[in-house]
Design an enzyme around this catalytic site. Sequence first.
Site, PDB file in Angstrom:
ATOM      1  N   CYS A   2      58.090  92.776  63.822  1.00 34.80           N
ATOM      2  CA  CYS A   2      56.852  93.447  64.216  1.00 34.80           C
ATOM      3  C   CYS A   2      56.511  93.033  65.638  1.00 34.80           C
ATOM      4  O   CYS A   2      56.610  91.872  66.006  1.00 34.80           O
ATOM      5  CB  CYS A   2      55.670  93.127  63.320  1.00 34.80           C
ATOM      6  SG  CYS A   2      55.909  93.589  61.606  1.00 34.80           S
ATOM      7  N   ARG A  27      61.476  94.861  68.069  1.00 40.09           N
ATOM      8  CA  ARG A  27      61.062  93.880  67.070  1.00 40.09           C
ATOM      9  C   ARG A  27      60.796  94.512  65.708  1.00 40.09           C
ATOM     10  O   ARG A  27      60.550  93.810  64.720  1.00 40.09           O
ATOM     11  CB  ARG A  27      59.794  93.166  67.540  1.00 40.09           C
ATOM     12  CG  ARG A  27      59.956  92.453  68.856  1.00 40.09           C
ATOM     13  CD  ARG A  27      58.663  91.802  69.249  1.00 40.09           C
ATOM     14  NE  ARG A  27      58.330  90.727  68.331  1.00 40.09           N
ATOM     15  CZ  ARG A  27      58.677  89.466  68.499  1.00 40.09           C
ATOM     16  NH1 ARG A  27      59.367  89.109  69.562  1.00 40.09           N
ATOM     17  NH2 ARG A  27      58.353  88.559  67.625  1.00 40.09           N
ATOM     18  N   TRP A  75      58.018  96.238  61.105  1.00 42.66           N
ATOM     19  CA  TRP A  75      59.208  96.058  60.276  1.00 42.66           C
ATOM     20  C   TRP A  75      58.663  95.705  58.891  1.00 42.66           C
ATOM     21  O   TRP A  75      58.090  94.638  58.700  1.00 42.66           O
ATOM     22  CB  TRP A  75      60.086  94.927  60.822  1.00 42.66           C
ATOM     23  CG  TRP A  75      61.391  94.776  60.090  1.00 42.66           C
ATOM     24  CD1 TRP A  75      62.571  95.411  60.350  1.00 42.66           C
ATOM     25  CD2 TRP A  75      61.656  93.909  58.973  1.00 42.66           C
ATOM     26  NE1 TRP A  75      63.543  94.998  59.458  1.00 42.66           N
ATOM     27  CE2 TRP A  75      63.004  94.078  58.609  1.00 42.66           C
ATOM     28  CE3 TRP A  75      60.876  93.021  58.233  1.00 42.66           C
ATOM     29  CZ2 TRP A  75      63.597  93.392  57.553  1.00 42.66           C
ATOM     30  CZ3 TRP A  75      61.465  92.326  57.172  1.00 42.66           C
ATOM     31  CH2 TRP A  75      62.818  92.517  56.847  1.00 42.66           C
ATOM     32  N   ASN A 101      51.717  90.247  62.146  1.00 46.57           N
ATOM     33  CA  ASN A 101      53.150  89.969  62.083  1.00 46.57           C
ATOM     34  C   ASN A 101      53.312  88.750  61.193  1.00 46.57           C
ATOM     35  O   ASN A 101      52.675  87.730  61.446  1.00 46.57           O
ATOM     36  CB  ASN A 101      53.687  89.681  63.491  1.00 46.57           C
ATOM     37  CG  ASN A 101      55.126  89.196  63.488  1.00 46.57           C
ATOM     38  OD1 ASN A 101      55.859  89.443  62.526  1.00 46.57           O
ATOM     39  ND2 ASN A 101      55.526  88.514  64.544  1.00 46.57           N
ATOM     40  N   GLY A 102      54.145  88.853  60.149  1.00 47.06           N
ATOM     41  CA  GLY A 102      54.359  87.706  59.263  1.00 47.06           C
ATOM     42  C   GLY A 102      54.146  88.110  57.813  1.00 47.06           C
ATOM     43  O   GLY A 102      54.174  89.293  57.470  1.00 47.06           O
ATOM     44  N   GLU A 484      82.077  87.430  63.205  1.00 47.60           N
ATOM     45  CA  GLU A 484      81.148  88.045  64.158  1.00 47.60           C
ATOM     46  C   GLU A 484      81.509  89.520  64.410  1.00 47.60           C
ATOM     47  O   GLU A 484      80.625  90.384  64.462  1.00 47.60           O
ATOM     48  CB  GLU A 484      81.160  87.234  65.469  1.00 47.60           C
ATOM     49  CG  GLU A 484      80.348  87.793  66.615  1.00 47.60           C
ATOM     50  CD  GLU A 484      78.856  87.949  66.326  1.00 47.60           C
ATOM     51  OE1 GLU A 484      78.385  87.478  65.280  1.00 47.60           O
ATOM     52  OE2 GLU A 484      78.172  88.585  67.145  1.00 47.60           O
ATOM     53  N   LYS A 488      78.966  92.643  63.597  1.00 48.20           N
ATOM     54  CA  LYS A 488      78.583  93.664  64.587  1.00 48.20           C
ATOM     55  C   LYS A 488      78.802  95.061  63.999  1.00 48.20           C
ATOM     56  O   LYS A 488      77.959  95.930  64.138  1.00 48.20           O
ATOM     57  CB  LYS A 488      79.424  93.552  65.873  1.00 48.20           C
ATOM     58  CG  LYS A 488      79.138  92.379  66.794  1.00 48.20           C
ATOM     59  CD  LYS A 488      77.897  92.509  67.629  1.00 48.20           C
ATOM     60  CE  LYS A 488      76.720  91.915  66.938  1.00 48.20           C
ATOM     61  NZ  LYS A 488      76.486  90.493  67.101  1.00 48.20           N
ATOM     62  N   GLU A 491      76.292  95.907  61.078  1.00 44.83           N
ATOM     63  CA  GLU A 491      74.904  96.181  61.450  1.00 44.83           C
ATOM     64  C   GLU A 491      74.768  97.448  62.286  1.00 44.83           C
ATOM     65  O   GLU A 491      73.735  98.102  62.231  1.00 44.83           O
ATOM     66  CB  GLU A 491      74.252  94.972  62.125  1.00 44.83           C
ATOM     67  CG  GLU A 491      74.693  94.629  63.514  1.00 44.83           C
ATOM     68  CD  GLU A 491      73.903  93.437  64.098  1.00 44.83           C
ATOM     69  OE1 GLU A 491      74.497  92.720  64.914  1.00 44.83           O
ATOM     70  OE2 GLU A 491      72.733  93.237  63.758  1.00 44.83           O
ATOM     71  N   HIS A 507      94.672  84.997  48.689  1.00 40.71           N
ATOM     72  CA  HIS A 507      93.975  84.490  47.504  1.00 40.71           C
ATOM     73  C   HIS A 507      93.020  85.532  46.923  1.00 40.71           C
ATOM     74  O   HIS A 507      92.158  85.209  46.120  1.00 40.71           O
ATOM     75  CB  HIS A 507      93.218  83.203  47.852  1.00 40.71           C
ATOM     76  CG  HIS A 507      94.138  82.106  48.307  1.00 40.71           C
ATOM     77  ND1 HIS A 507      94.996  81.461  47.446  1.00 40.71           N
ATOM     78  CD2 HIS A 507      94.373  81.586  49.536  1.00 40.71           C
ATOM     79  CE1 HIS A 507      95.710  80.563  48.127  1.00 40.71           C
ATOM     80  NE2 HIS A 507      95.355  80.628  49.404  1.00 40.71           N
ATOM     81  N   LYS A 610      64.812  92.601  65.749  1.00 39.35           N
ATOM     82  CA  LYS A 610      65.435  91.597  66.613  1.00 39.35           C
ATOM     83  C   LYS A 610      65.060  90.167  66.223  1.00 39.35           C
ATOM     84  O   LYS A 610      65.912  89.291  66.178  1.00 39.35           O
ATOM     85  CB  LYS A 610      65.014  91.887  68.062  1.00 39.35           C
ATOM     86  CG  LYS A 610      65.661  90.980  69.084  1.00 39.35           C
ATOM     87  CD  LYS A 610      67.107  91.350  69.297  1.00 39.35           C
ATOM     88  CE  LYS A 610      67.805  90.411  70.255  1.00 39.35           C
ATOM     89  NZ  LYS A 610      69.262  90.516  70.093  1.00 39.35           N
TER      90      LYS A 610
HETATM   91  O1  M6R Z   1      67.091  84.814  67.164  1.00 38.25           O
HETATM   92  P1  M6R Z   1      68.186  84.218  66.328  1.00 38.25           P
HETATM   93  O2  M6R Z   1      69.371  83.838  67.123  1.00 38.25           O
HETATM   94  O3  M6R Z   1      67.690  83.075  65.480  1.00 38.25           O
HETATM   95  O4  M6R Z   1      68.600  85.377  65.333  1.00 38.25           O
HETATM   96  C1  M6R Z   1      69.516  85.134  64.303  1.00 38.25           C
HETATM   97  C2  M6R Z   1      70.009  86.427  63.696  1.00 38.25           C
HETATM   98  O5  M6R Z   1      68.949  87.134  63.124  1.00 38.25           O
HETATM   99  C3  M6R Z   1      70.722  87.326  64.714  1.00 38.25           C
HETATM  100  O6  M6R Z   1      71.768  86.654  65.335  1.00 38.25           O
HETATM  101  C4  M6R Z   1      71.288  88.583  64.025  1.00 38.25           C
HETATM  102  O7  M6R Z   1      72.284  88.204  63.147  1.00 38.25           O
HETATM  103  C5  M6R Z   1      71.809  89.577  65.057  1.00 38.25           C
HETATM  104  N1  M6R Z   1      71.149  90.843  64.884  1.00 38.25           N
HETATM  105  C6  M6R Z   1      73.253  89.856  64.944  1.00 38.25           C
HETATM  106  O8  M6R Z   1      73.708  90.737  65.921  1.00 38.25           O
END
Ligand code: M6R
Length: 615
Positions: A2, A27, A75, A101-102, A484, A488, A491, A507, A610
Site C-alpha cells: 500500500c 507498492r 494491496w 497500510n498494514g 532466482e 523471476k 512472478e 531424486h 514491492k
Molecule cells: O525488500 P526486500 O528485499 O525485503 O523484499 C523481499 C522480497 O519480497 C522481494 O525480493 C521479492 O521476492 C521480489 N519481488 C522478487 O523479485
Amino acid sequence: MCGIVGYVGQRQAVEVVLDGLRRLEYRGYDSAGVALVAGGALGLAKKAGKLANLESALGDAVLPESTCGIGHTRWATHGVPSDRNAHPHPSADGRIALIHNGIIENFGQLRGELEADGVQFASETDTEVAAQLLGREYALDGDLTEAMTRACARLEGAFTLLAVAADDPDTVVGARRNSPLVVGVGEGEYFLASDVAAFIAYTTDAIELGQDQIVTIGRGGIAIRDFGGDPSEGRPYKVDWDITAAEKGGYDTFMRKEINEQPTAVADTLRGRIDESGQIVLDEVRMSDQDFRDIDKVFIIACGTSYHAGLVTKYAIEHWTRIPCEVELSSEFRYRDPVLDRSTLVISISQSGETMDTLMAVRHAKDQKARVLSISNTVGSTIPRESDAVLYTRAGIEVAVASTKAFLTQLAACYLVGLHLAQTRGIMYADEVKAVLDELVATPDKIATLLKDMEPVRELARESAAFGRVLFIGRHVGYPVALEGALKLKELAYIHAEGFAAGELKHGPISLIDDGTPVIAIVPSPRGRSLLHDKIVSNIQEVKARGAKVIAVCEDGDDITGVHADHVIATPASPTLLAPLLTAVPLQEFAAELATALGKDIDQPRNLAKSVTVE
Ligand code: M6R
C-alpha cells in the site's frame, strides 16, 4: 504494501496526491482512492483497479480549491479488491476519512465493540475499524491529533494511518507503528508518504519518523508526539537522489531500465569501500574489528530475491572465513527457535528495509542478543534503523516489483562483508583479499558487456513462451541463481518455473522432463576442468536424454558445454564465487521478455507489491 500520501500546502491537493500515488503505485495496485478537504466538505473517491480507474472516476470529489488531502493505493489484505474496500474509509458520520497500510490485528474485537455501539460497517476491511474508532474519538472534542492518539492506544498490529477531517482543511494527521511513514518538508507545504518517491518532485528535505509516533502536518508546521501524547522528534535528512531516478528514462518499463542500470549500481555499491591498498573499509557499518573477530556463527535472514542473495553469500562466507553460516527465510526463522547468542552475527538482507517478515526476524535475533547487520537499499528504513549495524547498497530506487539491480548490489555488499570478516579475522592474507576485490571491481564492466548482447536471450525467451513451463538447474552458487531465475519467471509470466540443485534432479524432479521442456542450466567455469563443471555437464546430458531443450548459461569459450546444450548464453569469465553477478543477468532478461511475449505487465505483476509490510 500500500502506498499512502498526505499533503497540506498551497498547491491543488488533488494534483499533488495523484502525482504521489503514481510514484507509489508499485507498492500496491489493486485499488486506489483520495480524500480532499475544503470549505467544510470532504470529497472522497475510490475505485477498484489501477490508478487510471480512479482518475477517470474522480468526479465531484476533486474539490478544485482543496489544498489538503490524502491518497492511497492498495494491496488487499482484508476484503477483496473492490470499490467499497478501497481506501479512504470514512467514519459513520462522514466527518473524517482515513487510509491505512498494514494489518490491524485486533480488528475483530474492535469491530464487535463498535457494532454493539450501533456503528454500521460499509466494508470488510480491518482499516474501517480504525476509521470508525477515529470518528468516534473525533466526535468527542473535534481535535484530530488527540483523536488519533486515543485511537492508536486501542490498535494492535502494524499500521501507518493518515486522516483528514471535513472541518479542518489545514491538517493531516499520521500515525506510525511497524509500517513506513516519512515527512517531506517544502516551502510552506508538507507531505506525508510511505516513501520519499511520492514527494521528491517537490522537496528533498525529509524527516524520518520513529516507531509509535504521531505526526500532524498543518500550514503552521509539523508536530510530532509519541503514542503516549508526549512531544517527540524525528530525524531530518536530505534525500540524495532526484526525480529522474524514479522515471523510466526512455525505457518502456522500469524493469528494463533497472536491468540496464546494474553496472552502475554495482560499481556505486563498491565505491569508497575499498582503499588504495586493497583493504575493505567498512567503518560506516558501526561494528568494530573486534566485534567481527568475536563472531563464531553467521545467520542470514531474508525473503524472496534477497534470500537468494543470502544463499549465494553462504558459499562465500564459509569459503572465505571458515565460519559456519546458515541461511533462513525470515518468515520461518523465529518460529524454529534458532540457537543464537552474543557471538552470532545475523545478516538481514532487504532491499526495502521494510519487509515485515524480516523485521520480525531481526527483532527476534536482537531479543536473543545476536548482533544484527543489515544490508538494505533504503536509507533510514525500519530494518537498518533497528539493527546494530548497516551496510547500504546503492542501487538507487527500484520501482519494478521484480528485483534486479537490488539483487546484484546485495551480492556485491555481501561479498564485501564476507571479505571484511576474512580480513579482520586474519583468515585471508591481504593479497588474497585484494585479488578477489580486483575481480569484484572488474565486474561492472563485464555486466555492461553482457547487457550489450541480450537479443539472443530475448529470442530464446520468445521461443520458450509457448511451452508454458521452464526448469532451472544449477550447482554450488549456480543453484541459488537457478532459484532466482525461476522466481523471476514465476512472478512475471505466471507460469510454472522451478529451480533445482542439478544433482537433486534424479531424486524426483527429473520426471517433470518431457519432449521439449526448456531447461536452463547455470554452468560454472570449466577452467581447471572443475569437478563442478563436469557434474553439471552430466546433468545436462541426463535431461537431454529425456527430451529437454537445454539452454546453458556458461562461461564464454566453454566448448564442452557448447557440445551438449541446445543453446548457449555466454557470460564473461569470472571466479566461481562471483559468477552470480553475471549469470543472473540473462535470466532477468529472459523472464522479462517471456512475460512480455505473453502480454504481462512486467513492472506490476498481478497479486504482488514491492514492499511486503505484512506478515
Ligand atoms: O525488500 P526486500 O528485499 O525485503 O523484499 C523481499 C522480497 O519480497 C522481494 O525480493 C521479492 O521476492 C521480489 N519481488 C522478487 O523479485
